[in-house]
Enzyme design. Structure first.
Site, short mmCIF file in Angstrom:
data_model
loop_
_atom_site.label_atom_id
_atom_site.label_comp_id
_atom_site.label_asym_id
_atom_site.label_seq_id
_atom_site.Cartn_x
_atom_site.Cartn_y
_atom_site.Cartn_z
N TRP A 36 0.41 -1.24 0.08
CA TRP A 36 -0.14 -0.10 0.39
C TRP A 36 0.97 1.25 -0.27
O TRP A 36 2.30 1.33 0.84
CB TRP A 36 -0.37 -0.14 1.28
N MET A 37 0.38 2.08 -0.99
CA MET A 37 0.88 3.82 -0.60
C MET A 37 0.04 4.75 -0.43
O MET A 37 -1.57 4.43 -1.13
CB MET A 37 1.50 3.90 -2.22
N ASN A 38 0.57 5.74 0.55
CA ASN A 38 -0.58 7.26 0.28
C ASN A 38 0.75 7.70 0.06
O ASN A 38 1.21 8.06 -0.64
CB ASN A 38 -2.08 6.48 1.16
N ASP A 39 0.03 9.18 0.80
CA ASP A 39 0.41 10.73 0.59
C ASP A 39 2.25 10.77 0.18
O ASP A 39 2.78 9.61 0.45
CB ASP A 39 0.73 11.35 2.00
N PHE A 98 3.65 8.77 10.44
CA PHE A 98 3.06 9.39 8.90
C PHE A 98 3.47 10.09 8.53
O PHE A 98 5.04 10.64 8.39
CB PHE A 98 1.95 10.03 10.47
N SER A 99 2.88 10.79 7.99
CA SER A 99 3.26 11.57 6.54
C SER A 99 4.24 12.85 7.34
O SER A 99 3.93 13.15 8.24
CB SER A 99 2.27 12.94 6.17
N ASP A 168 1.79 15.86 9.75
CA ASP A 168 1.82 16.15 8.58
C ASP A 168 3.18 17.45 8.68
O ASP A 168 2.88 18.44 7.34
CB ASP A 168 0.36 16.24 7.57
N GLU A 223 -6.22 18.67 6.13
CA GLU A 223 -4.12 17.59 6.32
C GLU A 223 -3.76 18.02 5.14
O GLU A 223 -3.90 18.72 4.53
CB GLU A 223 -4.79 15.79 5.96
N TRP A 306 -9.44 8.89 -1.13
CA TRP A 306 -9.82 8.36 0.21
C TRP A 306 -11.70 7.17 0.48
O TRP A 306 -11.42 6.06 0.35
CB TRP A 306 -9.60 8.01 2.26
C1 FRU Z 1 -3.41 11.78 4.56
C2 FRU Z 1 -3.39 10.86 6.16
C3 FRU Z 1 -2.28 11.95 6.92
C4 FRU Z 1 -1.64 11.15 7.06
C5 FRU Z 1 -1.58 10.08 6.87
C6 FRU Z 1 -1.57 8.94 7.48
O1 FRU Z 1 -3.54 11.04 3.39
O2 FRU Z 1 -4.09 11.15 6.80
O3 FRU Z 1 -3.71 13.18 7.18
O4 FRU Z 1 -0.10 11.44 8.18
O5 FRU Z 1 -2.55 10.19 5.54
O6 FRU Z 1 -1.24 7.28 6.84
#
Ligand code: FRU
Length: 495
Positions: A36-39, A98-99, A168, A223, A306
């Site tokens: 998985w990848m997010n920010d 986290f980010s 963040d 965020e 999301w």
């Molecule tokens: C945004 C977020 C950030 C947080 C990260 C967690 O997409 O919710 O606020 O640092 O993703 O994975």
């Protein structure tokens, strides 16, 4: 010293990356090395290369304990995976790294700042996440967490600022070499705000001000803030959660927000003048920017929403992609975005059509593909009544298609992936109000294997969406209800 948790992640990602064929990934958009990848995190230019870190759960294609993945590039389009940079392996970040962001220190090392998360089990049985800001210092491959972490926690926050929604950090260095960062936070009214902190050396940090308060205007918690100077203005980017729609500008759910204004660097106050959405499509969130060595401000976002994470392939073991890197500028009080100019080096097989009359459905010899850079200019046919509708369909075969349609009557451009092969009851369409005079419109459409990004009127607006249509569906066709005059230039993109 590399912890066992990080060593395990590095070993795991190295083996499981091999299970993913190149063709199963986007060609020039960065995707999760595995899992998985997010920010985007720590987007930076360091030691002669672009570095991109990202929110990462290597062990599963769903969100989980956050690590930082890492990739490096010379042109922002060809990415090489580096070993994961951070793992949740300390008491203050055991439930997630986290980010955050990255800057270069005077001694040449790279400084990462991220949010450390620990879960607090409350007496009533609920769980809260305590969020603090932490540092790690490294050489572009290995990073050591700072012994005095966390460097910002509840003690540093003024009355009313939540310690549970405090995340963040985006750092930058001022001209005098000192450091600043903005951090997302939730005040007592439950909506978002952005706090600004300063530091002489990057290690000891001090609260300066509430840079801006949402006052419940744009969604709730903000965020991933970013803050920078651009074309004589200061720009604040944020990703508000839980938005209510406003006309065609903002849509429901998590959104992307750009505020432009002025910044008093001495008082740490931001005076807001204008607001707009950053992306008008479906999948764009949590963007981060850098200044390139040649002075361009370039932004990359998480090309995902999301609320639509259930839309995915079943059999590929990565989830999550980054958007194209986009060059930013301000024109006529609006944020403009254009694909990073390096993309032009990927162009080949130019096909040009001029003065095509689109009436009914047509396809054109040489116009197809799933890795494409195509620019269309449309206008009404001379001497004829204005057309009622124009559409371009792509990733198309007998069964599937994604479309962009434009109605000059109300100036609405719609992106629609309903027929892209999705089997989920989620958002598939989005309408956007675009600027068009007398039915004229310019669209630059960039397709990679699993996405489409549409740059409207030379970057005045952008609509982004992911699609997972079978790659064999590579048709492109055009539709005119009435007659549309069209000029077109199309390239294949190769890596
Ligand atoms: C945004 C977020 C950030 C947080 C990260 C967690 O997409 O919710 O606020 O640092 O993703 O994975």
């Amino acid at each position: 010293m590399i912890s066992q948790v990080l060593r395990d992640a590095r070993r795991y990602e190295e083996t499981s990356e091999k299970m993913i064929a190149k063709e199963e990934r986007p060609a020039f958009h960065l995707s999760a090395r595995t899992g998985w990848m997010n920010d985007p995190n720590g987007f930076s230019y360091y030691d002669g290369k672009y570095h991109m870190f990202y929110q990462y759960h290597p062990y599963d294609c769903h969100w989980g304990p956050m690590h930082w993945g890492h990739a490096v590039s010379s042109d922002l389009l060809h990415w090489e995976y580096f070993p994961a940079a951070l793992a949740p392996d300390e008491v203050y970040d055991k439930d997630g790294c986290f980010s955050g962001s990255a800057v270069t220190l005077d001694d040449g090392r790279q400084l990462l700042m991220y949010t450390g998360v620990i879960k607090e089990h409350k007496k009533e049985g609920t769980i809260c996440e305590i969020q603090t800001q932490c540092l790690a210092v490294g050489d572009g491959i290995d990073y050591e967490k700072y012994e005095k972490n966390p460097v910002l926690d509840a003690k540093d926050l003024p009355e009313g600022c939540s310690q549970y929604d405090f995340r963040d950090p985006k750092m930058w260095r001022k001209e005098d070499g000192t450091f600043c960062c903005v951090v997302g936070n939730r005040p007592s009214d439950g909506s978002g705000q952005v706090l600004i902190f300063s530091s002489p050396d990057g290690f000891s940090w001090k609260f300066e001000n509430v840079l801006i308060a949402n006052n419940s205007r744009f969604g709730k918690m903000w965020e991933c803030p970013d803050f920078f100077e651009l074309d004589g203005k200061w720009v604040l980017l944020a990703s508000p959660m839980d938005m209510l729609p406003v006309g065609f500008e903002y849509h429901n759910g998590n959104g992307s927000l750009c505020l432009m204004g002025t910044f008093d660097e001495k008082e740490y106050t931001f005076t807001e003048e204008q607001d707009q959405a950053i992306d008008y499509g479906i999948d764009f969130y949590a963007p981060q920017t850098i200044q390139t060595p040649d002075g361009r401000r370039v932004m990359i976002g998480w090309m995902q929403n999301w609320d639509t994470c259930s839309f995915r392939t079943q059999n590929i073991s990565w989830f999550g992609q980054m958007s194209l890197p986009r060059e930013l500028s301000i024109k006529n009080g609006r944020l403009y975005q254009t694909p990073v100019r390096e993309l032009e080096q990927l162009r080949c097989n130019q096909v040009i059509y001029q003065d095509v009359s689109v009436c009914g459905t047509i396809s054109l010899e040489g116009i197809r593909g799933r890795m494409v850079d195509m620019e269309l200019t449309i206008s009404p046919e001379e001497g004829q009544e204005i057309y009622r509708k124009f559409a371009v369909r792509f990733a198309q075969n007998e069964q599937f298609q994604t479309s962009l349609s434009f109605h000059p009557g109300d100036s609405i451009l719609k992106i629609d992936r309903k027929f892209s092969g999705s089997r989920r009851a989620i958002i598939h369409q989005r309408r956007s109000l675009v600027r068009s005079e007398d039915g004229k419109l310019k669209l630059r459409i960039i397709l990679d294997r699993f996405s489409v990004e549409v740059f409207v009127n030379d970057g005045e607006q952008v609509l982004t969406a992911i699609i997972y249509t079978d790659q064999a569906a590579d048709g492109i066709s055009f539709l005119g209800d009435g007659t549309v005059h069209m000029n077109l230039v199309k390239y294949d993109l190769t890596v």
